[in-house]
Design a protein around this motif. Structure first.
Motif, PDB file in Angstrom:
ATOM      1  N   GLU A 389      12.189  57.788 -35.273  1.00  0.00           N
ATOM      2  CA  GLU A 389      13.079  57.523 -36.403  1.00  0.00           C
ATOM      3  C   GLU A 389      14.499  57.992 -36.101  1.00  0.00           C
ATOM      4  O   GLU A 389      15.466  57.427 -36.596  1.00  0.00           O
ATOM      5  CB  GLU A 389      12.551  58.216 -37.664  1.00  0.00           C
ATOM      6  CG  GLU A 389      11.228  57.628 -38.156  1.00  0.00           C
ATOM      7  CD  GLU A 389      10.735  58.323 -39.414  1.00  0.00           C
ATOM      8  OE1 GLU A 389      11.428  59.277 -39.852  1.00  0.00           O
ATOM      9  OE2 GLU A 389       9.698  57.913 -39.939  1.00  0.00           O
ATOM     10  N   ASP A 390      14.615  59.058 -35.296  1.00  0.00           N
ATOM     11  CA  ASP A 390      15.936  59.605 -34.975  1.00  0.00           C
ATOM     12  C   ASP A 390      16.604  58.876 -33.810  1.00  0.00           C
ATOM     13  O   ASP A 390      17.819  58.955 -33.648  1.00  0.00           O
ATOM     14  CB  ASP A 390      15.823  61.096 -34.641  1.00  0.00           C
ATOM     15  CG  ASP A 390      15.275  61.902 -35.804  1.00  0.00           C
ATOM     16  OD1 ASP A 390      15.524  61.491 -36.958  1.00  0.00           O
ATOM     17  OD2 ASP A 390      14.595  62.912 -35.569  1.00  0.00           O
ATOM     18  N   ILE A 391      15.799  58.227 -32.980  1.00  0.00           N
ATOM     19  CA  ILE A 391      16.326  57.559 -31.781  1.00  0.00           C
ATOM     20  C   ILE A 391      16.146  56.060 -31.951  1.00  0.00           C
ATOM     21  O   ILE A 391      15.032  55.540 -31.873  1.00  0.00           O
ATOM     22  CB  ILE A 391      15.595  58.045 -30.515  1.00  0.00           C
ATOM     23  CG1 ILE A 391      15.714  59.560 -30.384  1.00  0.00           C
ATOM     24  CG2 ILE A 391      16.132  57.343 -29.291  1.00  0.00           C
ATOM     25  CD1 ILE A 391      17.127  60.056 -30.206  1.00  0.00           C
ATOM     26  N   ARG A 392      17.241  55.347 -32.183  1.00  0.00           N
ATOM     27  CA  ARG A 392      17.139  53.911 -32.434  1.00  0.00           C
ATOM     28  C   ARG A 392      18.172  53.105 -31.653  1.00  0.00           C
ATOM     29  O   ARG A 392      18.486  51.980 -32.011  1.00  0.00           O
ATOM     30  CB  ARG A 392      17.323  53.616 -33.938  1.00  0.00           C
ATOM     31  CG  ARG A 392      16.278  54.201 -34.835  1.00  0.00           C
ATOM     32  CD  ARG A 392      14.880  53.697 -34.533  1.00  0.00           C
ATOM     33  NE  ARG A 392      14.754  52.265 -34.650  1.00  0.00           N
ATOM     34  CZ  ARG A 392      13.646  51.587 -34.350  1.00  0.00           C
ATOM     35  NH1 ARG A 392      12.582  52.228 -33.890  1.00  0.00           N
ATOM     36  NH2 ARG A 392      13.607  50.287 -34.483  1.00  0.00           N
ATOM     37  N   THR A 393      18.721  53.674 -30.585  1.00  0.00           N
ATOM     38  CA  THR A 393      19.643  52.913 -29.744  1.00  0.00           C
ATOM     39  C   THR A 393      19.217  53.039 -28.287  1.00  0.00           C
ATOM     40  O   THR A 393      18.523  53.993 -27.910  1.00  0.00           O
ATOM     41  CB  THR A 393      21.100  53.399 -29.881  1.00  0.00           C
ATOM     42  OG1 THR A 393      21.215  54.709 -29.320  1.00  0.00           O
ATOM     43  CG2 THR A 393      21.539  53.418 -31.341  1.00  0.00           C
ATOM     44  N   PHE A 394      19.666  52.075 -27.474  1.00  0.00           N
ATOM     45  CA  PHE A 394      19.307  52.088 -26.059  1.00  0.00           C
ATOM     46  C   PHE A 394      19.829  53.330 -25.361  1.00  0.00           C
ATOM     47  O   PHE A 394      19.107  53.977 -24.601  1.00  0.00           O
ATOM     48  CB  PHE A 394      19.873  50.831 -25.384  1.00  0.00           C
ATOM     49  CG  PHE A 394      19.778  50.878 -23.880  1.00  0.00           C
ATOM     50  CD1 PHE A 394      18.570  50.666 -23.235  1.00  0.00           C
ATOM     51  CD2 PHE A 394      20.907  51.138 -23.109  1.00  0.00           C
ATOM     52  CE1 PHE A 394      18.471  50.725 -21.848  1.00  0.00           C
ATOM     53  CE2 PHE A 394      20.820  51.191 -21.730  1.00  0.00           C
ATOM     54  CZ  PHE A 394      19.598  50.982 -21.104  1.00  0.00           C
ATOM     55  N   ASN A 395      21.090  53.687 -25.610  1.00  0.00           N
ATOM     56  CA  ASN A 395      21.682  54.833 -24.911  1.00  0.00           C
ATOM     57  C   ASN A 395      20.987  56.143 -25.259  1.00  0.00           C
ATOM     58  O   ASN A 395      20.794  57.002 -24.398  1.00  0.00           O
ATOM     59  CB  ASN A 395      23.177  54.924 -25.242  1.00  0.00           C
ATOM     60  CG  ASN A 395      23.980  53.823 -24.578  1.00  0.00           C
ATOM     61  OD1 ASN A 395      23.608  53.337 -23.512  1.00  0.00           O
ATOM     62  ND2 ASN A 395      25.066  53.411 -25.201  1.00  0.00           N
ATOM     63  N   GLU A 396      20.588  56.295 -26.509  1.00  0.00           N
ATOM     64  CA  GLU A 396      19.856  57.510 -26.910  1.00  0.00           C
ATOM     65  C   GLU A 396      18.491  57.555 -26.233  1.00  0.00           C
ATOM     66  O   GLU A 396      18.053  58.606 -25.751  1.00  0.00           O
ATOM     67  CB  GLU A 396      19.700  57.545 -28.429  1.00  0.00           C
ATOM     68  CG  GLU A 396      20.998  57.764 -29.177  1.00  0.00           C
ATOM     69  CD  GLU A 396      20.847  57.627 -30.679  1.00  0.00           C
ATOM     70  OE1 GLU A 396      21.606  58.260 -31.403  1.00  0.00           O
ATOM     71  OE2 GLU A 396      19.945  56.865 -31.120  1.00  0.00           O
ATOM     72  N   LEU A 397      17.814  56.407 -26.192  1.00  0.00           N
ATOM     73  CA  LEU A 397      16.497  56.344 -25.563  1.00  0.00           C
ATOM     74  C   LEU A 397      16.601  56.587 -24.063  1.00  0.00           C
ATOM     75  O   LEU A 397      15.783  57.292 -23.469  1.00  0.00           O
ATOM     76  CB  LEU A 397      15.872  54.975 -25.851  1.00  0.00           C
ATOM     77  CG  LEU A 397      14.366  54.813 -25.610  1.00  0.00           C
ATOM     78  CD1 LEU A 397      13.577  55.791 -26.470  1.00  0.00           C
ATOM     79  CD2 LEU A 397      13.932  53.383 -25.931  1.00  0.00           C
ATOM     80  N   LEU A 398      17.639  56.013 -23.446  1.00  0.00           N
ATOM     81  CA  LEU A 398      17.847  56.197 -22.011  1.00  0.00           C
ATOM     82  C   LEU A 398      18.139  57.665 -21.700  1.00  0.00           C
ATOM     83  O   LEU A 398      17.666  58.203 -20.693  1.00  0.00           O
ATOM     84  CB  LEU A 398      18.997  55.310 -21.536  1.00  0.00           C
ATOM     85  CG  LEU A 398      19.368  55.413 -20.058  1.00  0.00           C
ATOM     86  CD1 LEU A 398      18.196  54.988 -19.180  1.00  0.00           C
ATOM     87  CD2 LEU A 398      20.596  54.560 -19.747  1.00  0.00           C
ATOM     88  N   ALA A 399      18.924  58.319 -22.558  1.00  0.00           N
ATOM     89  CA  ALA A 399      19.242  59.730 -22.338  1.00  0.00           C
ATOM     90  C   ALA A 399      17.976  60.576 -22.354  1.00  0.00           C
ATOM     91  O   ALA A 399      17.818  61.494 -21.536  1.00  0.00           O
ATOM     92  CB  ALA A 399      20.227  60.211 -23.403  1.00  0.00           C
ATOM     93  N   GLN A 400      17.053  60.260 -23.257  1.00  0.00           N
ATOM     94  CA  GLN A 400      15.793  61.006 -23.308  1.00  0.00           C
ATOM     95  C   GLN A 400      14.946  60.731 -22.068  1.00  0.00           C
ATOM     96  O   GLN A 400      14.364  61.656 -21.489  1.00  0.00           O
ATOM     97  CB  GLN A 400      15.006  60.625 -24.567  1.00  0.00           C
ATOM     98  CG  GLN A 400      15.559  61.207 -25.850  1.00  0.00           C
ATOM     99  CD  GLN A 400      14.585  61.121 -26.996  1.00  0.00           C
ATOM    100  OE1 GLN A 400      13.546  60.456 -26.920  1.00  0.00           O
ATOM    101  NE2 GLN A 400      14.905  61.804 -28.088  1.00  0.00           N
ATOM    102  N   ALA A 401      14.869  59.478 -21.655  1.00  0.00           N
ATOM    103  CA  ALA A 401      14.091  59.141 -20.453  1.00  0.00           C
ATOM    104  C   ALA A 401      14.696  59.805 -19.220  1.00  0.00           C
ATOM    105  O   ALA A 401      13.981  60.291 -18.336  1.00  0.00           O
ATOM    106  CB  ALA A 401      14.033  57.621 -20.273  1.00  0.00           C
ATOM    107  N   ASP A 402      16.022  59.838 -19.157  1.00  0.00           N
ATOM    108  CA  ASP A 402      16.719  60.486 -18.041  1.00  0.00           C
ATOM    109  C   ASP A 402      16.428  61.979 -18.022  1.00  0.00           C
ATOM    110  O   ASP A 402      16.189  62.577 -16.960  1.00  0.00           O
ATOM    111  CB  ASP A 402      18.218  60.225 -18.168  1.00  0.00           C
ATOM    112  CG  ASP A 402      18.996  60.699 -16.944  1.00  0.00           C
ATOM    113  OD1 ASP A 402      18.370  60.874 -15.876  1.00  0.00           O
ATOM    114  OD2 ASP A 402      20.207  60.908 -17.053  1.00  0.00           O
ATOM    115  N   SER A 403      16.425  62.600 -19.194  1.00  0.00           N
ATOM    116  CA  SER A 403      16.121  64.033 -19.277  1.00  0.00           C
ATOM    117  C   SER A 403      14.681  64.305 -18.850  1.00  0.00           C
ATOM    118  O   SER A 403      14.412  65.280 -18.127  1.00  0.00           O
ATOM    119  CB  SER A 403      16.342  64.530 -20.715  1.00  0.00           C
ATOM    120  OG  SER A 403      17.681  64.362 -21.110  1.00  0.00           O
TER     121      SER A 403
END
Length: 702
Positions: A389-403
């Motif tokens: 619910e807090d992550i709904r954009t590509f860049n936010e999702l990519l940042a989490q996957a990168d982390s």
């Protein structure tokens, strides 16, 4: 991908499209010229014989008045011979050809023809007698089936005896019989020539003014025309050109648009492409991102060449697309994010599916890759993130996957990590460290320690390694092994490198008198980021001039793992540093698995043997000792100075000294110290006490 590579990619892409378009246009020009030439040479001509063929339903004679007739048909023609006994009254002789079906309402459309080719012989009692050729057209507006005369009379009159044979008569010369217009009271709308539904063609006498024999022989009668007139052909050519031009424009725009979102090597999505796909999918679906890093990809490029590297990337992507999941635009896509990094995006995965896919992915990629006859085994690291619910954009999702990927790379036990609260906490912690480090830089809370480096024979201090320390309250208990990687991650490392260099230069300037009597080399660690910093050598030269530092007093240390991503520009930066007179050392040598034959490509002066090899001296692991001997021999052959770091026992010292290591450092010889203690060490060397210490017999452990 670099900006220059992207620009080159689009230039080449546009050039390919333009070349294709030029070929299509050239083909179109050639086709148009051939069509026009074909028209000029008659290849688009058409004809219709009026004397034979399935379109003819009847051939008969026409006679009216005071005459008798004899009609006969031949293979390609017909003949009627009329004998007029009395010229009083209305007399008529001729030949009728029925066209189309037997019903006059269903004739033939002769509008496509523009000329009539005639070969007719007409003999009459009077010279230069005219003959009529009449096209009888049926139209329900003015014709009735009961009255054959009601069919329109489209007529041409000419004198056969004085005309060339064959005679070409243009159909535009047809005229409507005035008597017919008057008899049937035809208005203007239907008073023009019409041959769209011709039921009969008639060859009849114009008049019969004198008694005698009237002989009409139609040897041949052929309608001539063109499937297309030249004007019509030009119109069609223009229409084709217009359609092709619009199609090429749409095609070029579509292909350029696709090229903008596709990777040129693997034909997977690039970063822009997967961004669009994920952003669109997030509107209605949950999306899961797999962030994959291929370990040691540069080594494959170095060992087998860049073409083999590209081949690996293509096979890698194809293996995932063909074997892992039903990849299509509606379920999942794969993207090449950078040189050796891939993203896989899935729609609406359950937890069970996610776990199964992770396991399947590692099993799938364990199988060797066959690259031009060479079997290559690759390892991957994987970071996984799922939208919430807090992550709904590509860049936010990519940042989490990168982390999550970064977390997986740091782990020695597992090679994948799903983003969770532990990763989130780690990110928060690193951000806090970065913030504290930034404050320490601005508040001047950094300081230097110094680790003496000894000549292995004389045990004199010949050099010193400069070590960075921080006495910020917010970084208590946080060592360089933690805050240096954080500084690299948050782009603080260049500022730290310059701070350490300038602080060292200030200290040298302060102690210039002492160092003139007891010269030592100052070994300063710099980050791998400087290998891609084109301004670094300029800044270094400026500081050398500012503090009037002799370049040969300075040695910059770069870790061997930093060399994994070096390219021609990085080598140029190293050469620029060497050209200043500053020495270069390859730190932690042995951990990056640099091929020995590659050392000649690096402008270095010194190899520092990593502590992990030193720790295994005297153990049952003979590999480490063999590696040390190999390093020392290779360094000697390349005329490189060697330094062993992490000396903690007498046995380690003796082993390295006996095998020709030039310099050593470690807690057995001296621990890191502040400048005051290091200054005292320079003023009062402890070489004799160290030699005594090394010669004392070992006391066995109880």
């Amino acid at each position: 991908m670099k900006k220059e590579d992207i620009l080159l990619f689009f230039i080449l892409g546009e050039r390919v499209l333009l070349d294709t378009n030029v070929k299509i246009v050239m083909l179109l020009v050639l086709t148009s010229m051939m069509a026009l030439a074909s028209h000029r040479f008659g290849f688009l001509d058409t004809h219709l014989s009026l004397m034979n063929g399935v379109h003819i339903n009847n051939q008969s004679s026409i006679q009216e008045g005071n005459l008798t007739s004899k009609f006969q048909k031949s293979k390609n023609g017909a003949r009627v011979r009329c004998n007029l006994s009395d010229d009083d009254g209305f007399n008529l002789c001729g030949i009728s050809i029925g066209l189309g079906e037997e019903s006059p309402a269903r004739g033939l459309n002769l509008s496509i023809y523009d000329a009539l080719e005639l070969d007719v012989v007409f003999q009459a009692p009077i010279d230069n007698q005219k003959l009529k050729v009449t096209f009888r057209n049926y139209n329900e507006s003015y014709s009735t089936l009961e009255d054959v005369v009601s069919l329109k009379f489209n007529t041409i009159s000419y004198v056969p005896s004085t005309s060339e044979t064959p005679l070409y008569v243009p159909l535009q010369a047809l005229q409507i019989e005035n008597w017919w217009l008057a008899q049937y009271q035809i208005g203007f709308d239907h008073s023009q020539t019409d041959i769209s539904n011709v039921s009969f063609i008639e060859f009849i006498t114009f008049d019969m003014p004198k008694a005698g024999v009237y002989d009409i022989e139609v040897k041949n009668a052929v309608l001539r025309g063109q499937l297309l007139t030249e004007i019509e052909l030009l119109k069609y050519i223009f229409l084709v050109w217009l359609v092709v031009f619009i199609t090429l424009m749409i095609r070029q725009r579509s292909q350029l648009k696709r090229a903008l979102i596709m990777d040129s090597v693997t034909q997977c999505y690039n970063r822009k492409g997967i961004n669009q796909w994920v952003s669109k999918a997030l509107v209605k679906h949950t999306v899961c991102l797999f962030y994959i890093d291929i370990s040691g990809f540069k080594k494959i490029n170095d060992a087998y060449g860049h073409s083999a590297g590209d081949e690996l990337l293509v096979i890698f992507a194809d293996r995932i697309k063909n074997s892992l999941y039903p990849f299509n635009e509606n379920s999942a896509v794969i993207s090449r994010l950078s040189s050796d990094e891939f993203l896989i995006a899935f729609k609406s995965l359950s937890e069970d599916q996610l776990e199964a896919l992770v396991k399947e992915l590692f099993v799938l990629l364990q199988a060797p890759f066959n690259l031009s006859g060479n079997k290559i085994v690759v390892n991957i690291s994987l970071g996984v993130a799922k939208c919430s619910e807090d992550i709904r954009t590509f860049n936010e999702l990519l940042a989490q996957a990168d982390s999550a990927l970064s977390y997986a790379k740091k782990s020695d036990l597992v090679r994948f990590k799903v983003f969770d609260e532990y990763v989130a906490e780690d990110i928060y912690y690193r951000k806090q460290v970065a913030e504290q480090l930034k404050n320490a830089l601005s508040d001047d809370l950094l300081h230097l320690n110094f680790m003496p480096i000894y000549d292995s024979k004389s045990l004199k201090v010949e050099a010193v390694e400069v070590l960075l320390r921080c006495h910020s309250d917010g970084l208590k208990g946080v060592g360089p092994d933690v805050f240096i990687p954080v500084a690299e991650e948050y782009n603080l490392i260049k500022a730290i490198d310059l701070w350490v260099i300038e602080a060292t230069f200030k200290k040298i300037k302060q102690e210039r008198t002492l160092l003139a009597d007891v010269p030592v080399t100052f070994c300063i660690n710099i980050s791998s980021a400087e290998l891609h910093n084109v301004s670094f050598s300029l800044h270094l030269g400026t500081l050398l001039d500012k503090y009037q530092i002799r370049p040969n007093w300075i040695e910059l240390e770069i870790t061997e793992t930093s060399f994994i991503e070096t390219d021609s520009s990085s080598i140029q930066i190293l050469n620029e540093i060497r050209s200043l007179g500053v020495r270069l050392a390859l730190d932690d040598f042995g951990t990056g698995y640099t091929a020995f034959n590659q050392l000649i490509n690096y402008p270095i002066d010194c190899l520092k043997i990593d502590k992990s090899f030193i720790d295994n001296i005297g153990s049952q692991n003979s590999t480490a000792e063999s590696m040390i001997k190999a390093i020392l021999l290779i360094a000697k052959s390349y005329k490189l100075v060697t330094i062993a770091e992490g000396i903690e026992t007498r046995d380690q010292y003796h082993y390295l000294a006996e095998n020709g290591c030039n310099f050593m450092q470690g807690y057995f010889l001296a621990k890191p110290m502040d400048w005051q203690n290091f200054r005292a060490l320079l003023c009062s060397p402890q070489s004799e006490s160290l030699l005594t210490k090394l010669q004392e017999p070992l006391i066995p452990e109880k």
